[in-house]
Design a protein around this motif. Sequence first.
Motif, PDB file in Angstrom:
ATOM      1  N   GLU A  95       0.831  -1.208   0.000  1.00 31.70           N
ATOM      2  CA  GLU A  95       0.000   0.000   0.000  1.00 31.70           C
ATOM      3  C   GLU A  95       0.863   1.256   0.000  1.00 31.70           C
ATOM      4  N   LEU A  98       2.424   1.686  -3.495  1.00 36.22           N
ATOM      5  CA  LEU A  98       1.430   2.195  -4.437  1.00 36.22           C
ATOM      6  C   LEU A  98       1.117   3.666  -4.163  1.00 36.22           C
ATOM      7  N   GLU A  99       1.042   4.034  -2.882  1.00 35.17           N
ATOM      8  CA  GLU A  99       0.770   5.422  -2.527  1.00 35.17           C
ATOM      9  C   GLU A  99       1.869   6.352  -3.043  1.00 35.17           C
ATOM     10  N   ALA A 101       3.998   5.710  -5.484  1.00 32.53           N
ATOM     11  CA  ALA A 101       3.986   5.682  -6.945  1.00 32.53           C
ATOM     12  C   ALA A 101       2.902   6.596  -7.503  1.00 32.53           C
ATOM     13  N   ARG A 102       1.708   6.558  -6.905  1.00 35.60           N
ATOM     14  CA  ARG A 102       0.604   7.402  -7.385  1.00 35.60           C
ATOM     15  C   ARG A 102       0.900   8.884  -7.194  1.00 35.60           C
ATOM     16  N   SER A 103       1.767   9.211  -6.235  1.00 37.79           N
ATOM     17  CA  SER A 103       2.088  10.618  -5.972  1.00 37.79           C
ATOM     18  C   SER A 103       3.095  11.180  -6.962  1.00 37.79           C
ATOM     19  N   SER A 105       4.980  12.662 -10.159  1.00 42.69           N
ATOM     20  CA  SER A 105       4.655  13.548 -11.283  1.00 42.69           C
ATOM     21  C   SER A 105       5.601  13.256 -12.437  1.00 42.69           C
ATOM     22  N   ARG A 160      -3.137  -5.987  -6.940  1.00 41.26           N
ATOM     23  CA  ARG A 160      -3.206  -4.618  -7.446  1.00 41.26           C
ATOM     24  C   ARG A 160      -1.826  -4.014  -7.680  1.00 41.26           C
ATOM     25  N   ARG A 165       1.229  -3.566 -12.605  1.00 40.58           N
ATOM     26  CA  ARG A 165       0.287  -2.584 -12.034  1.00 40.58           C
ATOM     27  C   ARG A 165       0.991  -1.486 -11.226  1.00 40.58           C
ATOM     28  N   ALA A 169       0.526   2.707 -11.704  1.00 41.76           N
ATOM     29  CA  ALA A 169       0.392   3.685 -10.633  1.00 41.76           C
ATOM     30  C   ALA A 169       1.417   4.802 -10.761  1.00 41.76           C
ATOM     31  N   ALA A 170       2.630   4.483 -11.253  1.00 40.32           N
ATOM     32  CA  ALA A 170       3.713   5.467 -11.305  1.00 40.32           C
ATOM     33  C   ALA A 170       3.616   6.414 -12.494  1.00 40.32           C
ATOM     34  N   ALA A 239       1.590   3.177 -20.119  1.00 38.54           N
ATOM     35  CA  ALA A 239       2.255   3.257 -18.814  1.00 38.54           C
ATOM     36  C   ALA A 239       3.730   2.876 -18.903  1.00 38.54           C
TER      37      ALA A 239
END
Length: 418
Positions: A95, A98-99, A101-103, A105, A160, A165, A169-170, A239
Amino acid sequence: MIFDAAVDRARPSGCLPAHLPEPPRNGRLILLAAGKAAGSMTALAEAHYLDSGLSPERLVGHAVARHGYETATRHVPMVAAGHPVPDEGSIRSAERALELARSASADDLVLVLLSGGGSANWVAPAGDLTLAEKQAVNKALLRSGAPIGEMNIVRKRLSRIKGGRLALAAAPARLVTLAISDVPGDEPTVIASGPTVPDPSSMADARTIVARYGLDLPPAARALLADDASETPKPGDPAFVRSVFQIIARPQDAIAAAVANARDAGYEPIDLGADLEGEAREVAADHAALALRLKAEARRAAIISGGELTVTLRGKGRGGPNQEYALALAIALGGEPGIVALSGDTDGTDGGGGEATDPAGAVIDATTLARAAERGLVPAQSLADNDSTGFFEAIGDLLRTGPTLTNVNDCRVILIDP
């Protein structure tokens, strides 16, 4: 020692620094690491960047390794998680990865450091799958005797983060993955279940594997495998446009080092390759026949092989593929003098209960069977019960290296000295 030469060749200190990419010009460096070498890789990487002038504020990340494989780090948090069966640490680490990676830019660089064990260290159950159910799936796969590649094809559909995957996210950040391979063929989609690479396998492949091994999966897992919407991202997905994947150490490198060491010690190396697969006891029987033939030919030789063997559990004992191989090899050799062997996992732990204190493998010689008989052991019975650990523990022939903080699969060495 020949086995030590193989392990030393795969240590991150010798293979990682030269491959570390330049930090981003403006954005952050997001360092994510998972697997048995995650601690040693993270410590090296963060020291490289911080000592080169990167501001600590621009370096964020998270690292997770198997319990007992943690390493002290200066800046990036380091935690432990379960292996081979995942635990709550595996969930929290996935988690967090993933957090982060999602952040990311478009100005950021996401640097992923992968090694064997990452599949269990990063667990993000998909759909309604719970941790307990994911653990049950892992145990069923481990008992099945399926090779690691087939196990990972199933795992990807239940996650996920696996099967590309994490790359999803990245995006749109630049993504660089540096991996230490622990799989036959060095297939990127298999290392840690390929979280940053496109997955060419299909949902149909996963269903076939489940049917082939008669896996009894929880309803939530079956629902995911029945839903084509659970499919993984494929080659050509946007991606992966800014993604680079590089293997920095591989089993073949370790086996080559072992071969060179054996030659220097005066043995004729017989290199069987770094990618052997198959049932441990069956491979052991083949290798015993080869060793006996070489001895009959009066050749001072070293049979060296790598790869990842499997064990189909039929008994209730303790062990791992290296220990089972060694036990089956001892039985097949029948106490033949002039032949000794070692079989060990380069990560320092072979099967067992998932503890860092588990043995790396075992050693045998011409006295193995006789010493076992003195203690009332019946080798064939121990093999039938998959109790290779109990067997070698009783005669003091377990190989105990402790965590090596790397992982390029197994290394088996048989020395023949007529």
